[in-house]
Scaffold this motif. Structure first.
Motif: not given
Length: 285
Positions: A20-24, A88-92
């Protein structure tokens, strides 16, 4: 519209969420990761497409809510398309799934194209469904239309701008039409319209790409369109074809701009063979 397009497939197995360090992150199926980037205005508009891809053998379809949508906090006001692509790249990267098969629809097609150019290591293939025009006369006309929506928002607020925008896309009975396609969609649009008009639309209005830079894309690219869509989006596919000689292209007869949400099964059918031709390979498995 075919009946199978209106029904979401049964949900494939849901993978465990990342830390849980970003969006679900919602993840369906198992195999090579296919990220379906959330488009503008409809937080779950592309969930049926995500489910359709996740139901295919050997694919893990991934989707998350961008900031500002579905209770994920304030929208990033003043963010450029490049800023949103970086997020978005950070989430990936946090999810540890790069490089991915990246799918963008309408607004998120522009976002996906920007991400693929700025962060090519994160993107193995790129699928653009109804991308907006990024250069030339079509882009100028598209920007003028967007500027009108921004003006409506600034003068009359998000509800009036939402009414104007979706009426242009779907028609005056858009609430009935969209609710029949995806129950709860209208309430979600009403909830998230502020994020769309404060963040996404200005980012799209200022977005543009140098065609020569697009031509330097190295990943395989598929462009999908609705045969009955606005000429602006057909022009965008023509621009891509000019600058990407190896572009794969397909259109869906009888479909308009909302092909990604109204015909998810047919879009998934077009995407699947493209992904099969371009597997990530054993090194990424």
């Amino acid at each position: 519209m075919r009946a199978e397009d209106r029904r979401s497939p049964a949900a494939p197995p849901r993978a465990a969420p990342p830390p849980a360090t970003g969006p679900r992150i919602d993840s369906f199926g198992a195999g090579e990761p296919v990220v379906v980037l959330q488009t503008a205005l409809g937080a779950d508009e592309l969930l049926p497409l995500t489910l359709a891809l996740g139901a295919l053998d050997g694919l893990r379809a991934v989707h998350w809510h961008r900031r500002g949508y579905a209770g994920t906090g304030e929208a990033p006001v003043g963010a450029s398309m490049g800023d949103l692509a970086d997020q978005a790249a950070a989430v990936i990267a946090r999810a540890g799934i790069a490089p991915v098969h990246l799918v963008g629809v309408s607004f998120s097609a522009a976002l996906a194209l920007t991400l693929a150019m700025a962060s090519p290591r994160n993107v193995h293939t790129l699928t653009l469904v109804e991308p907006p025009p990024f250069a030339g006369r079509a882009q100028r006309e598209f920007r003028a239309a967007n500027a009108g929506l921004v003006g409506t928002y600034e003068e009359h607020g998000a509800p009036a701008a939402l009414e104007r925008f979706v009426t242009m896309l779907v028609g005056e009975h858009w609430r009935t039409t969209l609710e029949a396609e995806q129950p709860g969609a209208v309430a979600a649009m009403d909830r998230d319209a502020e994020a769309f008009f404060r963040s996404d639309l200005p980012a799209l209005w200022s977005w543009g790409l140098e065609p020569a830079a697009v031509g330097r894309l190295e990943c395989p690219v598929l462009a999908v369109g609705g045969e009955d869509s606005d000429p602006w989006f057909a022009q965008a596919r023509l621009q891509l074809r000019r600058w990407l000689p190896s572009l794969d292209e397909a259109t869906i007869p009888g479909a308009g701009h909302l092909v990604g949400s109204m015909h998810p099964g047919r879009v998934a059918e077009l995407i699947e063979p493209f992904l099969r031709r371009h597997p990530r390979g054993a090194a990424h498995r």
